[in-house]
Design a protein around this motif. Structure first.
Motif, PDB file in Angstrom:
ATOM      1  N   GLY A   1      -1.152  -7.869  -4.778  1.00 18.30           N
ATOM      2  CA  GLY A   1      -1.885  -7.868  -6.041  1.00 18.30           C
ATOM      3  C   GLY A   1      -2.105  -6.471  -6.599  1.00 18.30           C
ATOM      4  O   GLY A   1      -2.193  -6.288  -7.810  1.00 18.30           O
ATOM      5  N   GLN A   2      -2.200  -5.461  -5.710  1.00 18.32           N
ATOM      6  CA  GLN A   2      -2.396  -4.092  -6.182  1.00 18.32           C
ATOM      7  C   GLN A   2      -1.212  -3.635  -7.022  1.00 18.32           C
ATOM      8  O   GLN A   2      -1.371  -3.057  -8.087  1.00 18.32           O
ATOM      9  CB  GLN A   2      -2.577  -3.155  -4.976  1.00 18.32           C
ATOM     10  CG  GLN A   2      -3.873  -3.363  -4.240  1.00 18.32           C
ATOM     11  CD  GLN A   2      -5.046  -2.876  -5.046  1.00 18.32           C
ATOM     12  OE1 GLN A   2      -5.087  -1.729  -5.470  1.00 18.32           O
ATOM     13  NE2 GLN A   2      -6.002  -3.752  -5.292  1.00 18.32           N
TER      14      GLN A   2
ATOM     15  N   GLU B   1       0.996  -5.624  -8.439  1.00 21.07           N
ATOM     16  CA  GLU B   1       1.108  -6.475  -9.621  1.00 21.07           C
ATOM     17  C   GLU B   1       0.141  -6.022 -10.708  1.00 21.07           C
ATOM     18  O   GLU B   1       0.497  -5.979 -11.887  1.00 21.07           O
ATOM     19  CB  GLU B   1       0.832  -7.932  -9.250  1.00 21.07           C
ATOM     20  CG  GLU B   1       1.970  -8.542  -8.458  1.00 21.07           C
ATOM     21  CD  GLU B   1       1.688  -9.974  -8.069  1.00 21.07           C
ATOM     22  OE1 GLU B   1       0.552 -10.439  -8.265  1.00 21.07           O
ATOM     23  OE2 GLU B   1       2.615 -10.621  -7.549  1.00 21.07           O
ATOM     24  N   ALA B   2      -1.085  -5.682 -10.298  1.00 23.88           N
ATOM     25  CA  ALA B   2      -2.060  -5.231 -11.289  1.00 23.88           C
ATOM     26  C   ALA B   2      -1.561  -3.962 -11.971  1.00 23.88           C
ATOM     27  O   ALA B   2      -1.629  -3.823 -13.188  1.00 23.88           O
ATOM     28  CB  ALA B   2      -3.404  -4.986 -10.627  1.00 23.88           C
ATOM     29  N   ALA B   3      -1.031  -3.031 -11.165  1.00 23.99           N
ATOM     30  CA  ALA B   3      -0.528  -1.778 -11.740  1.00 23.99           C
ATOM     31  C   ALA B   3       0.644  -2.054 -12.678  1.00 23.99           C
ATOM     32  O   ALA B   3       0.722  -1.488 -13.776  1.00 23.99           O
ATOM     33  CB  ALA B   3      -0.111  -0.827 -10.623  1.00 23.99           C
TER      34      ALA B   3
END
Lengths: 247, 370
Positions: free
Chosen positions: B265-266, B268-270
């Motif tokens: 998720g890190q 993907e968020a970036a």
């Protein structure tokens, strides 16, 4: 294609190895529309919106966002991601950065904005989600509802014209759901184009102008909320609605 | 509460601890007593040998020890302990090898500046950290100039370097060069580009599958074959290449462990914010991954620091090589224990330091994340 179509999916198909997750998805989203997508887990609803900003690649069909087609061309992907914000179920805040840095990071590095300008913008969005006093804290020090509001502010700081929400309240304790939904309702009232995967039917009734029900990789039913809740066409939609509304 | 009550309470606290942990049952008591006797025997034997019955610079008759014949233990066999005079007599070689003694101040200067060069990397909450980090980047050039020589300083060839200088040079430079290389290798191993990925996998697995000694031999014998005629890198440089490659493979695996611990998720968020691969890596992934990977990275550093002693096999005189050379000298021969204990002590000081640092970090990380 009319000028106010911002997202256009045509015959989109996707497989995970042998598993056919998306089957011939057709979808048109107009500027300012709020679309709520629901369906049982594994129905492909998250995958569909994750294809729209290319967190997942589709294998067949076309996805056009703002007139740019999503292909393997990295330039197009970057262009689309700059205009499409996304909010995740697990917030995905950057735990090693303060709240302010979380929000100002992308404006500084992607938009090449001067640091103080980016921080001013970050503060204005923190005020919008009503937690400016948390700016210097780290994500781990905030409640789930506050974290999700920071995540929304982080997306908004890139000034997107489309926002994707992937089950934004599913990981929250019940008492924090409202504070996040309130922010989303406010956003909807301001005219943001929104695609929201959620099971919050109260929110859907207030905000949505289109409801989509997905099952087994297909869009089974697409209707106005009034039609959808009072007069669903397909049996699967009826069954699903009876399951989630009767508890 | 009066002072005496506090005393009584704290005394009974110790008493309770002793009873609970050391004398809780008969078996426990017997084991405790045996262990204490053992510790006492070994400890007193060692302390007597190393300190109380030992010669330092002068023997029991007050004479300056200039060869092994003057050692008390050789004059009166069985009565005396260690004869540390060999360490004093050979001190300069242990520290600098065959570095010209009138130039040794250059080495001392670099020894003194080394802590300043690494303190900025080790601790993140020191004042003026930014300037320490600047110095870290200047230091390698300064060290090269001071140690090797150049305009204004006489050239001291690396064949004259030895002892602690070689050990620290290989250890510190090897770790320093391996660090950026290992980050690239770890990222490459997780890359989606098949050619880059397989290159990194092959490199890492090959290096990890081969003993360092083999790499040292290979670097020593084969490196010149790959280079144009007339380019003949010196032995120390060859060893440095081998050590760096070896360390980078191990460090890459430690870093890969850290990378794997970062939730998807890190990234993907970036990505969803529009950050490029390198921006995501530099700003989001690496800061978190390296933090997690520091304890295993320090572990590989401890391993490498000790492994530098293997270079004596290709004819370099590191600390251990100098020690063996001292023992080969007829004046001092047979003082094995003294030399090896001393060398062990030096290695121990550095490795124990690294080990404590790693423990400190683990504790710090725990509190940071809560």
């Amino acid at each position: 294609m009319s000028s106010d179509q911002v997202i256009h999916l045509e015959k989109v198909n996707k497989w995970y190895d042998d598993f056919h997750v998306l089957k011939d998805i057709d979808l048109v989203v107009h500027k300012g529309q709020k679309i709520v997508i629901c369906g049982p887990s594994g129905s492909g609803k998250s995958t569909m919106i994750r294809c729209i900003n290319r967190l997942e690649a589709h294998q067949k069909g076309t996805i056009i966002v703002h007139g740019t087609e999503l292909t393997n061309d990295l330039k197009n992907i970057d262009l689309i991601r700059k205009n499409v914000g996304m909010v995740f179920q697990q917030f995905n805040l950057f735990p090693h950065l303060s709240v302010l840095d979380n929000i100002s990071l992308a404006p500084i590095w992607v938009k090449k904005m001067p640091k103080n300008e980016a921080e001013d913008i970050a503060m204005s969005y923190l005020e919008k989600v009503k937690i400016p006093e948390q700016a210097q804290k780290f994500p781990g020090q905030l409640s789930g509802g506050q974290q999700q509001r920071v995540a929304i502010a982080r997306s908004l700081a890139m000034n997107p014209d489309i926002m994707l929400f992937d089950e934004p309240t599913s990981a929250l304790d019940p008492e924090m759901i409202k504070e996040v939904l309130d922010v989303m309702i406010q956003l909807a009232e301001e005219g943001m184009t929104m695609l929201v995967v959620t099971h919050e039917m109260g929110f859907a009734k207030t905000v949505a102008d289109q409801m989509i029900f997905m099952d087994e990789g297909r869009i089974v039913e697409q209707a106005s909320p009034d039609e959808f809740f009072n007069n669903p066409k397909s049996d699967r939609t009826k069954l699903f609605l009876s399951q989630i509304l009767n508890h | 509460m009066s002072a005496t009550t506090i005393q009584i309470i704290s005394r009974s606290k110790y008493y309770n601890w002793l009873v609970k942990n050391l004398f809780s049952s008969w078996v426990n008591t017997i084991l405790t007593v045996i262990a204490l006797i053992f510790v006492y025997q070994v400890g007193s034997f060692f302390l007597n040998w190393a300190i109380f019955d030992a010669d330092f610079r002068y023997n029991f008759q007050g004479e300056l020890i200039i060869d092994r014949g003057f050692c008390s233990k050789n004059i009166m066999p069985g009565e005396y302990g260690a004869c540390w005079a060999i360490i004093f007599a050979r001190w300069n070689q242990f520290m600098y090898g065959l570095y010209p003694i009138e130039e040794a101040w250059r080495v001392n200067l670099i020894y003194a500046l080394l802590p300043l060069a690494i303190i900025g990397i080790l601790f993140d909450k020191i004042p003026f950290r930014r300037y320490f980090i600047y110095f870290t980047f200047i230091f390698p050039f300064l060290a090269y100039f001071m140690l090797y020589g150049g305009p204004g300083l006489s050239v001291v060839g690396t064949n004259k370097w030895g002892g602690l200088l070689v050990t620290l040079f290989l250890g510190v430079t090897g770790i320093g060069l391996a660090f950026p290389l290992s980050i690239l290798l770890a990222l490459g191993r997780r890359s989606k580009m098949p050619i880059i990925k397989s290159l990194c996998v092959v490199f890492i697995e090959f290096i990890r599958g081969v003993p360092l000694i083999t790499l040292l031999f290979t670097a020593n014998v084969m490196l010149p074959l790959f280079l144009p005629d007339g380019v003949n890198p010196d032995n120390l440089l060859r060893a440095l290449v081998a050590v760096t490659l070896f360390q980078s493979a191990y460090m890459a695996e430690a870093i890969r462990g850290g990378l794997q611990a970062i939730p998807r998720g890190q990234v993907e968020a970036a990505q969803s914010l529009g950050l490029s691969y390198w921006q995501t890596t530099r700003k989001i992934v690496l800061p978190q991954a390296l933090k997690i990977a520091i304890p295993p990275i320090v572990n590989t550093c401890i391993g490498l620091f000790k492994d530098t002693s293997l270079v004596l096999i290709i004819g370099l005189f590191d600390l251990l090589g100098i020690g063996r050379a001292a023992l080969a000298d007829m004046t001092w021969t047979k003082l094995y224990y003294e030399v090896y204990v001393f060398i062990s002590l030096v290695f121990f000081i550095f490795c124990f330091g690294m080990s404590r640092y790693s423990l400190y970090l683990e504790k710090k990380l725990k509190t940071d994340n809560s």
